[in-house]
Design an enzyme around this catalytic site. Structure first.
Site, mmCIF file in Angstrom:
data_model
loop_
_atom_site.group_PDB
_atom_site.id
_atom_site.type_symbol
_atom_site.label_atom_id
_atom_site.label_comp_id
_atom_site.label_asym_id
_atom_site.label_seq_id
_atom_site.Cartn_x
_atom_site.Cartn_y
_atom_site.Cartn_z
ATOM 1 N N GLY A 126 3.223 -0.886 3.847
ATOM 2 C CA GLY A 126 2.557 -1.800 2.937
ATOM 3 C C GLY A 126 2.636 -3.235 3.406
ATOM 4 N N SER A 175 0.780 -1.237 0.000
ATOM 5 C CA SER A 175 0.000 0.000 0.000
ATOM 6 C C SER A 175 0.809 1.283 0.000
ATOM 7 C CB SER A 175 -0.978 0.012 1.174
ATOM 8 O OG SER A 175 -2.105 -0.768 0.852
ATOM 9 N N TYR A 213 -10.474 2.041 6.282
ATOM 10 C CA TYR A 213 -9.538 1.697 5.221
ATOM 11 C C TYR A 213 -10.203 0.777 4.212
ATOM 12 C CZ TYR A 213 -4.815 0.662 3.454
ATOM 13 O OH TYR A 213 -3.687 0.552 2.697
ATOM 14 N N SER A 214 -10.137 1.143 2.937
ATOM 15 C CA SER A 214 -10.736 0.321 1.881
ATOM 16 C C SER A 214 -9.919 0.445 0.611
ATOM 17 C CB SER A 214 -12.178 0.751 1.598
ATOM 18 O OG SER A 214 -12.703 0.062 0.481
ATOM 19 N N ASN A 215 -9.395 -0.669 0.149
ATOM 20 C CA ASN A 215 -8.609 -0.674 -1.082
ATOM 21 C C ASN A 215 -9.431 -0.280 -2.294
ATOM 22 O OD1 ASN A 215 -5.845 -1.796 -0.254
ATOM 23 N ND2 ASN A 215 -7.250 -3.220 0.702
#
Length: 394
Positions: A342, A105, A198-200
């Site tokens: 990440g 990330s 948090y959301s990809n």
């Protein structure tokens, strides 16, 4: 990225958070750990006395990570690199110094920079709806693309569900559209702007906006707008189907469950992460990137100010705050540092640059520890490196 990856039959799917548990390390053959400097780098004491080196050694010998790598950069540009452990458990080969790893990330910071450059160019509006750029795409139960702005994507305040927990275990590549479709089968987590989670999915949509506005592939835009401008020589966005890591690298390992044997997960199709976590880099390049970003070399002042406008994000630890693709964390010696971190199959990275730019540090380990305390120790090593190096630079 603080999500943990699951892998079945050599496939990745990532879970929402690092689960607590105990990692079974097994008996590892650990070569002599070492620290070194390059031709234009400054030596700052012996490896034996260096707290960063000692910390990496402990991660290998006590916590059981196969390998640990670090890079520490001072304001004057002096850099020290470190390794511990083995680069390949099967052969016992040495860890490549400043080797490439999958940085998960940290990719989000690169994606956010490209979006904010487009904002500065007047091509994207931070408070313009996603519907404007991707008409008809973002709709579902409790989800309305007219109410979700670009800012809310970048800051994780959109309320969009994360697609990652719902990925298949079977081997297959994903398109960005596939990932969004998976997410939109599920209900919104909250109304836009009412909370943080948090959301990809947010960053896949941000990448799609970049492609829609520029009419160029995301990888090309990230290379042109960020990688080249920051002078990164060992960083790239893999092409579709590119499962290898191009340059010298330690192998990355995963466990199918806590206590299970470590398996080689180095080669994989990273398309499940795309704009949210697909990039490959080195500790030194990440230090260079975050230093250039916070120095104002990549964004106009107005956009950098927006990027550094934060909301609470305890998900990243006590006192952490999230801006637009970048995380701010408190330092034990006072002040804060900026980076992201990440997590992806085989690798975890942590680090960033002090707000006063006096030091930057990044650390990578070659597995995703199931015991969250291991990564807390990595965070502590980052904190110590940033505080000690800043003191020495006076």
């Amino acid at each position: 990225m603080r999500e943990q990856a699951r892998q079945k039959r050599g496939v990745v799917a990532a879970a929402a958070a690092v689960a607590a548990g105990v990692m079974a390390a097994g008996a590892l053959v650990v070569p002599a750990a070492s620290a070194t400097t390059g031709p234009h780098q400054a030596r700052t004491g012996s490896a034996r006395a260096d707290a960063v080196q000692e910390g990496l050694n402990a991660l290998v010998r006590t916590d059981g990570v196969p390998a640990a790598l670090a890079g520490v950069r001072e304001r004057a540009g002096h850099t020290r690199t470190y390794t511990a452990g083995v680069g390949d458990l099967a052969t016992g080969s040495a860890v490549p110094r400043d080797g490439q790893v999958r940085v998960g990330s940290n990719t989000k910071a690169f994606t956010a920079v490209a979006v904010l450059q487009l904002v500065g160019e007047g091509k994207v509006g931070l408070d313009t709806s996603v519907e404007t750029y991707l008409p008809g795409l973002v709709h579902g139960k409790g989800i309305d693309g007219n109410r979700i702005t670009v800012r809310r994507l970048l800051q994780h305040t959109s309320g969009l569900p994360d697609y990652v927990p719902y990925l298949d275990d079977d081997v297959r590549p994903y398109t960005p559209g596939d990932l969004v479709d998976i997410a939109l089968r599920h209900e919104a987590v909250f109304a836009p702007g009412e909370d943080w989670q948090y959301s990809n999915t947010n960053y896949v949509l941000a990448g799609m906006i970049i492609e829609k506005v520029t009419r160029r592939p995301l990888g090309e835009e990230l290379h042109r707008r960020v990688i080249e401008r920051a002078g990164l020589r060992h960083t790239y966005f893999p092409a579709p189907g590119d499962v290898k890591i191009r340059e010298a690298h330690p192998k990355g390992y995963y466990q199918e469950s806590p206590g299970a044997p470590l398996r080689d997960g180095t080669e994989l199709d990273p398309s499940w992460a795309w704009a949210a976590g697909q990039m490959i880099s080195t500790n030194s390049d990440l230090n260079r990137f975050y230093t250039a970003l916070l120095s104002g070399d990549l964004l106009p002042k107005a956009q950098l100010r927006q990027m550094r406008t934060t909301v609470p994000a305890e998900y990243f630890g006590p006192g952490a705050r999230y801006g637009l693709g970048i995380v701010s964390r408190p330092l034990s010696c006072g002040g804060r540092y900026w980076g992201h971190g990440g997590s992806t199959t085989g690798y975890e990275t942590r680090g960033g640059v002090r707000g006063d730019l006096r030091a930057a540090a990044n650390i990578a380990v070659t597995t995703q520890p199931s015991d969250k305390r291991v990564m807390e120790r990595v965070d502590g090593l980052v904190d110590g490196a940033l505080c000690r190096r800043a003191t020495r630079s006076h």
